[in-house]
Design a protein around this motif. Sequence first.
Motif, short mmCIF file in Angstrom:
data_model
loop_
_atom_site.label_atom_id
_atom_site.label_comp_id
_atom_site.label_asym_id
_atom_site.label_seq_id
_atom_site.Cartn_x
_atom_site.Cartn_y
_atom_site.Cartn_z
N ASP A 73 10.89 11.21 22.72
CA ASP A 73 10.58 12.59 22.32
C ASP A 73 9.11 12.74 21.98
O ASP A 73 8.49 11.82 21.43
CB ASP A 73 11.41 13.00 21.10
CG ASP A 73 12.89 13.08 21.38
OD1 ASP A 73 13.26 13.21 22.56
OD2 ASP A 73 13.69 13.01 20.42
N PHE A 74 8.55 13.92 22.27
CA PHE A 74 7.17 14.23 21.90
C PHE A 74 6.99 15.73 22.01
O PHE A 74 7.96 16.47 22.20
CB PHE A 74 6.17 13.46 22.78
CG PHE A 74 6.27 13.76 24.26
CD1 PHE A 74 5.29 14.52 24.90
CD2 PHE A 74 7.32 13.25 25.03
CE1 PHE A 74 5.36 14.78 26.27
CE2 PHE A 74 7.39 13.50 26.40
CZ PHE A 74 6.42 14.27 27.02
N THR A 75 5.78 16.21 21.84
CA THR A 75 5.48 17.63 22.00
C THR A 75 4.42 17.80 23.08
O THR A 75 3.70 16.86 23.40
CB THR A 75 4.98 18.26 20.70
OG1 THR A 75 3.82 17.55 20.24
CG2 THR A 75 6.05 18.23 19.62
N THR A 83 10.10 20.23 20.58
CA THR A 83 10.31 18.85 21.01
C THR A 83 10.79 18.81 22.46
O THR A 83 11.71 19.54 22.84
CB THR A 83 11.34 18.15 20.12
OG1 THR A 83 10.82 18.07 18.78
CG2 THR A 83 11.62 16.74 20.62
N ILE A 84 10.15 17.97 23.25
CA ILE A 84 10.59 17.73 24.62
C ILE A 84 10.81 16.22 24.75
O ILE A 84 10.52 15.46 23.82
CB ILE A 84 9.56 18.22 25.66
CG1 ILE A 84 8.22 17.50 25.48
CG2 ILE A 84 9.36 19.73 25.53
CD1 ILE A 84 7.19 17.85 26.55
N ALA A 122 1.78 16.09 13.20
CA ALA A 122 2.53 17.10 12.45
C ALA A 122 3.35 16.49 11.33
O ALA A 122 3.54 17.11 10.28
CB ALA A 122 3.42 17.89 13.40
N TYR A 123 3.85 15.27 11.51
CA TYR A 123 4.64 14.63 10.46
C TYR A 123 3.82 14.47 9.18
O TYR A 123 4.35 14.58 8.08
CB TYR A 123 5.13 13.25 10.93
CG TYR A 123 5.78 12.47 9.81
CD1 TYR A 123 7.12 12.67 9.49
CD2 TYR A 123 5.05 11.56 9.05
CE1 TYR A 123 7.70 11.99 8.44
CE2 TYR A 123 5.62 10.87 8.00
CZ TYR A 123 6.95 11.09 7.70
OH TYR A 123 7.53 10.41 6.64
N ASN A 129 8.47 19.65 8.59
CA ASN A 129 9.74 18.98 8.85
C ASN A 129 9.72 18.31 10.23
O ASN A 129 10.77 18.01 10.80
CB ASN A 129 10.91 19.96 8.75
CG ASN A 129 10.81 21.10 9.76
OD1 ASN A 129 9.84 21.18 10.53
ND2 ASN A 129 11.79 21.98 9.76
N SER A 130 8.51 18.11 10.76
CA SER A 130 8.36 17.47 12.06
C SER A 130 8.80 16.01 11.98
O SER A 130 8.52 15.32 11.00
CB SER A 130 6.90 17.54 12.51
OG SER A 130 6.73 16.86 13.75
N PRO A 131 9.48 15.52 13.00
CA PRO A 131 9.89 14.11 12.99
C PRO A 131 8.70 13.17 13.17
O PRO A 131 7.63 13.60 13.60
CB PRO A 131 10.86 14.02 14.17
CG PRO A 131 10.42 15.11 15.09
CD PRO A 131 9.95 16.22 14.21
#
Length: 440
Positions: A73-75, A83-84, A122-123, A129-131
Amino acid sequence: MTEGAAEKRPHWGRRVLLALLAVVIVAGVALAIGVWHRLEQRRLGEGVVQPPSEFAELEGSSGRTGAFTTRIDFTSMATGAETISTEVAWDDEWFFQDPTAYNHELATTCSVLSAVANSESAYYQAGSNSPAYMEAALAALGFEEISTASYQYRSEIFDEIVDFIAGTDDVVAYSVATKHVTSADGAEKTLFLVSIRGSYGSEWLSDLNMGSAAAYDMDEITHEGFAQAAREIVDELAARITEEAGLGGTDDICLLFTGHSRGAATANIAAAYADEMSQGLRVLAPLSSIYCYTFATPEVTTFDTAHDALYDNIFNIMNPSDMVPRLPLASWGYERYGHDLWLPGYGDDGFAEKYAEACQVFEANTGVECPYVPEDREHVDKLVEDLGREIPTADDLASAGGVVSLVHDLLADVNPVQVLYGHYPSVYIAWMQSLDTLAE
């Protein structure tokens, strides 16, 4: 108008000016106090998002070895914070093969990991609340001892302001992780992976810090802003490798560097440093166990040894429609360590079919149409030619009168936002996944 009214105008004007001056002074003092307080927090390790605890004891590691595929997963800059995901391949056997032989599968996986390095930011923003994208990705690949601590104090807006004011923006955020890999014949190595984030916040200013060879009493130089960031990474690696290797030496240590944009430039230099160190007394890893794949890589050095055989294990992959790999200008003497590999570009034989396939992969990964315009290659080529003519040397960039106006004029035929699309990590990923290999 009465005489009294006429006298009041300048009086009130002075009061307004004094009030504005007071506001500026108070704001300046408040900013100075805020910067001092933040620097003190950094010294004490306070007021910052902590690394994700679920990976502290490697609970999230899959422990997977050998050859396998997994989804990561990433952006994407094309979809914002959504998330993609995409499937990547992994094979421990890669790290028992010749690092000077281009490995397209490894390069493709690195293109994804370099994008994940950007997503991780972003985390580390308070309240997010970004993973933890990077920890999750590396754990899925079987890595352990995953550290993203460098993202602390380098991912908040105010920290970027602090770095700008304090002049401490020659840095990057990066991840370091280890994996014990085993070959088919039972040989073992400890792999250290370094994935480096691209330009972020005030780090953009560091992209302009090329430095001066004269300041070091030298004729040639490696880009100062990138080199300082690379030195920090190499120093951390040296400490971790020393702890890992102990008295056993570093013959079984393996290194993999990757990154996109500023991260690519930093990875390129860090790998070059590791290559050079392999020839000396402070060895991080044998030259035969150092791998590097970078994407959208700026030019980084004026040393004419950059293409020596020592750096044959470094591969830099660029999009011809991307402006970033063309800076600083080659006409100023800049180049990259290692080998330059170019993705298919507008005007190349068979480009239309290859581009269509890449767009299909892009949409499958992101859920949106690919925005990049390959015809921008012509605009980028012309802009580079014009810049080289109008600003013949890097010194001329600093001394040229009206340089802002000049650049504005040269950009008249270029849409900066549109050209940026060709720089997207997700565009590079789509190209890598749609191709079988790349050639120099």
